[in-house]
Design an enzyme around this catalytic site. Structure first.
Site, mmCIF file in Angstrom:
data_model
loop_
_atom_site.group_PDB
_atom_site.id
_atom_site.type_symbol
_atom_site.label_atom_id
_atom_site.label_comp_id
_atom_site.label_asym_id
_atom_site.label_seq_id
_atom_site.Cartn_x
_atom_site.Cartn_y
_atom_site.Cartn_z
ATOM 1 N N PHE A 225 -59.267 -54.795 -6.764
ATOM 2 C CA PHE A 225 -58.036 -54.328 -6.121
ATOM 3 C C PHE A 225 -58.046 -52.828 -5.866
ATOM 4 C CE2 PHE A 225 -56.974 -57.940 -8.904
ATOM 5 C CZ PHE A 225 -56.720 -58.872 -7.913
ATOM 6 N N GLY A 226 -59.185 -52.194 -5.977
ATOM 7 C CA GLY A 226 -59.221 -50.776 -5.663
ATOM 8 C C GLY A 226 -60.217 -50.025 -6.515
ATOM 9 N N LYS B 295 -55.759 -45.188 -10.193
ATOM 10 C CA LYS B 295 -56.218 -46.401 -9.506
ATOM 11 C C LYS B 295 -55.679 -46.376 -8.077
ATOM 12 C CE LYS B 295 -56.084 -51.452 -9.855
ATOM 13 N NZ LYS B 295 -55.573 -52.587 -10.651
ATOM 14 N N VAL C 2 -61.051 -46.609 -9.123
ATOM 15 C CA VAL C 2 -60.419 -45.827 -10.187
ATOM 16 C C VAL C 2 -61.147 -44.491 -10.298
ATOM 17 C CG1 VAL C 2 -59.759 -45.748 -12.617
ATOM 18 C CG2 VAL C 2 -59.813 -47.943 -11.412
ATOM 19 N N ASP D 62 -56.490 -62.375 -15.869
ATOM 20 C CA ASP D 62 -57.819 -61.810 -15.586
ATOM 21 C C ASP D 62 -58.383 -61.137 -16.838
ATOM 22 O OD1 ASP D 62 -60.003 -61.431 -13.979
ATOM 23 O OD2 ASP D 62 -59.251 -59.607 -13.039
ATOM 24 N N ILE E 152 -64.874 -43.621 -11.440
ATOM 25 C CA ILE E 152 -65.293 -44.192 -12.728
ATOM 26 C C ILE E 152 -65.264 -45.710 -12.733
ATOM 27 C CG2 ILE E 152 -64.635 -42.172 -14.084
ATOM 28 C CD1 ILE E 152 -62.012 -43.514 -14.751
#
Length: 670
Positions: free
Chosen positions: A363-364, A381, A366, A478, A358
């Protein structure tokens, strides 16, 4: 043509009624699956057995003949009411209790207006009723129960192992302990247990004209007794409907569970049911019996004790390994919230299936998942970057988000570390990110102004909690539309704390690494690299302008959102930048406030930016907004402002081109 169609339909309807009133007989059920409707736990077993329930707790099984039965006979005179149909049925059943402990609860031959019993309970209700509709005349259910457990009410069914005649509920109108009259005798009854004999043959006959019901039972090895166990006057006129379904229902309970089987069944209306040929029926299921040999009991006891000892030893070794593994955890792992098993997360995401992806961030990735034990929807995540770098980001997000609790922040449920996979598990937010709703939505859907204004106020409340209300100061670093998730009630939740940094309220931030997203980064980050609450305020200011204008911070044509809004403000046409998707459906006072507040939060000099506490008060109209009348037009600093907006400005420390003398700075961002 129409007449022919109508005639065909009438012939078809008459055929259905005739088919539904013909006698039927089942000598086993292996070849008759199409004639039965099975629901719940019921299924056809090999060698012809119909299994209603297995020895499992809290299950219900139904098996009904799939065609409706005509239950009233038409009279020749229109002045006389229809007469209820006589019916007859014979069947053989077997109840197999567990080898240890009590069995239950029983089965019932049932005539009902439907083959489905929505909301029905197990236990004493036998899968036919529940506590709220038990005894209701609207049920229109006739049942003959073969019960093995004491009843659910003190005044009825107090004897276990009995036969009962029930109308619309579990109260038995007539009941008798299970027994049969011996051959040649009308007074000498022989009682027997439904659970102990191999199988039971039953005959149920109802004379519609006289209103007499006869129920006869006997072990399968005994010929039919000449006298029925129950013979009673029963008026079914108000119970039966024009058409009904016939079949069986059985159930088990929380503490009691037996297997219930039907071996053969015949049924007829207005005549005797076809006789069952016992030799053609499937063999009754075997029933476990206690061994009479002491050495067998000793062997079973010895093996049980040995098995128990080995299981205890295995459990001890497993717990010891787990204890040693957790003893080796690092300090940050000890303080983190709930740790999930990797196996559960792998199952929840179907092996991190691509169709469940999704989102992809810096950083990765999800994934959406459903936890196998609770059925809860979660977002997982997965961080798979370099071990050291990934671990720092992983620990930061757990350390900060793990203990934060606010309605406008994403709630972290737990974490997992497996080899090089670092995983965070948090609430699944159904409506996705604010970025996707603003820019990537399909169709004609668009966020209305009330929703946008509420989202902006929610994020302001979340940032205020991070900056001033929690036990430490949290700099998110962020803040952007793709890190804001929208829940089912269209409320905003700020997430993705992978870059967050914490420090005490009486300290100053020492963070110097330049991180963030181009377009949202404050100008001072490119000069000093120092992140602070002021840089979060700047990013929030860009977000205010982005939501109001429906325009990204930096467009492909290098249009800088902040510059564009300032330009329109100085031209006296600030409302010209409002998102065209809103049309004229917005509150001008609120939109103008959001745009001006966005400009105030994105001031070049951080000391002049408001705090998040002031931002929330402005958004709630608790404080008057500062006067912008003395703002000067853009000058030669505009180019430098644009470069700093992109996060690449040099170390130029020249002050802003604005004159802020009328705004004041005593309570602005520090």
């Amino acid at each position: 043509m129409a007449a022919a169609t109508l005639f065909g339909f009438l012939i078809f309807s008459i055929h259905l009624v005739i088919a539904a009133t013909q006698p039927f007989v089942f000598h086993g059920f292996s070849n008759n699956k199409t004639n039965l409707t099975l629901e719940g736990r019921s299924k056809l077993k090999p060698f012809g057995l119909l299994e209603l329930t297995k020895r499992e707790k809290n299950v219900i099984g139904h098996a009904f003949y799939d065609k409706p039965i005509q239950m009233f006979e038409k009279t020749n005179s229109s002045l006389q009411p229809n007469v209820i149909t006589s019916f007859s049925t014979s069947f053989v059943f077997s109840i197999v209790p567990p080898s240890n402990g009590p069995g239950g609860f029983g089965l019932a031959f049932t005539i009902a207006p439907s083959k489905q019993f929505l909301g029905a309970s197990g236990d004493h209700f036998l899968g036919l009723f529940n506590s709220s509709n038990d005894g209701s005349p609207s049920n229109h259910i006739f049942a003959v129960e073969f019960d093995t457990v004491n009843g659910h009410k003190a005044e009825s069914d107090t004897e276990g192992n009995h036969v009962g005649v029930n109308i619309n509920g579990m109260h038995s109108e007539n009941k008798e302990p299970v027994a049969y009259f011996k051959k040649g005798s009308e007074s000498n009854k022989e009682e027997f247990s439904l659970e102990k004999v191999d199988a039971v043959q039953t005959w149920i006959e109802y004379d519609g004209e006289k209103g007499i019901l006869n129920v006869t039972v006997a072990p399968i090895s005994v010929t039919r007794p000449s006298k029925p166990l129950i013979s009673a006057a029963i008026n079914l006129t108000n119970v039966m409907k024009e058409t009904m379904y016939v079949g069986f229902s059985a159930s088990t309970g929380q503490k009691r569970a037996s297997s219930h089987y039907i071996l053969g069944w015949s049924f007829s209306v207005n005549g005797a049911a076809p006789s069952l040929n016992i030799s053609q029926l499937p063999k009754p299921p075997s029933k476990e019996k206690d061994s009479s040999f002491p050495w067998v009991k000793f062997a079973i006891g010895f093996l049980s004790a040995l098995t128990f000892t080995l299981l205890c030893l295995l459990l001890f070794v497993t717990l010891y390994k787990r204890y040693m593994r957790f003893q080796a955890l690092e300090d940050w792992e000890q303080d983190c919230p709930h740790r999930f098993r990797y196996r559960d997360l792998h199952l929840a995401t179907k092996g991190f299936k691509e169709s469940l992806l999704i989102g992809i961030g810096g950083f990765g990735s999800v994934y959406k998942g459903v936890l196998p034990i609770t059925g809860t929807e979660v977002a997982v995540k997965r961080i798979m970057s370099g071990p050291m770098k990934g671990m720092r980001e992983f620990a930061a997000e757990i350390e900060s988000l793990g203990r934060l609790r606010h309605k406008n922040l994403v709630n972290l449920q737990g974490w997992c570390k497996h080899k090089n996979d670092l995983l965070l598990i948090y609430d699944y937010i159904p409506n996705g990110s604010l970025d996707s709703l603003l820019f990537n939505n399909e169709g004609n859907f668009a966020l209305d102004w009330d929703q946008r204004f509420n989202i902006l106020k929610g994020i302001a409340a979340g940032l205020l909690y991070l900056h001033e209300e929690w036990e430490q100061v949290v700099i998110h670093r962020d803040v952007k539309s793709s890190n804001i998730l929208i829940d089912g009630d269209m409320n905003a939740r700020l997430g993705d704390f992978g870059l967050a940094r914490l420090y005490n309220h009486d300290q100053v931030s020492h963070t110097t690494s330049v991180v963030g997203t181009v377009g949202y980064m404050a100008p001072e980050l490119s000069r000093t690299g120092k992140a602070s609450t002021c840089s979060d305020v700047y990013a929030y200011g860009v977000l205010l302008l982005e939501v109001a204008t429906g325009t990204r911070p930096v467009t492909p044509g290098q249009l800088f959102l902040v510059d564009w809004v300032i330009e329109n403000y100085h031209d006296g046409q600030i409302l010209e930048v409002v998102d065209p998707k809103l049309g004229s459906s917005y509150v001008e006072e609120e939109v103008e406030l959001v745009l001006k507040l966005g400009l105030l939060c994105t001031l070049y000099k951080e000391d002049y930016r408001p705090t998040m506490k002031e931002v929330t008060r402005y958004l709630n109209f608790d404080d008057p907004f500062p006067d912008f009348a003395d703002w000067n037009h853009y000058d030669s600093q505009r180019t430098k402002m644009s470069l700093s907006f992109l996060g690449v400005m040099s170390s130029d420390t020249t002050t802003s081109s604005y004159n802020f003398s009328s705004i004041g700075s005593s309570t602005f961002c520090k």
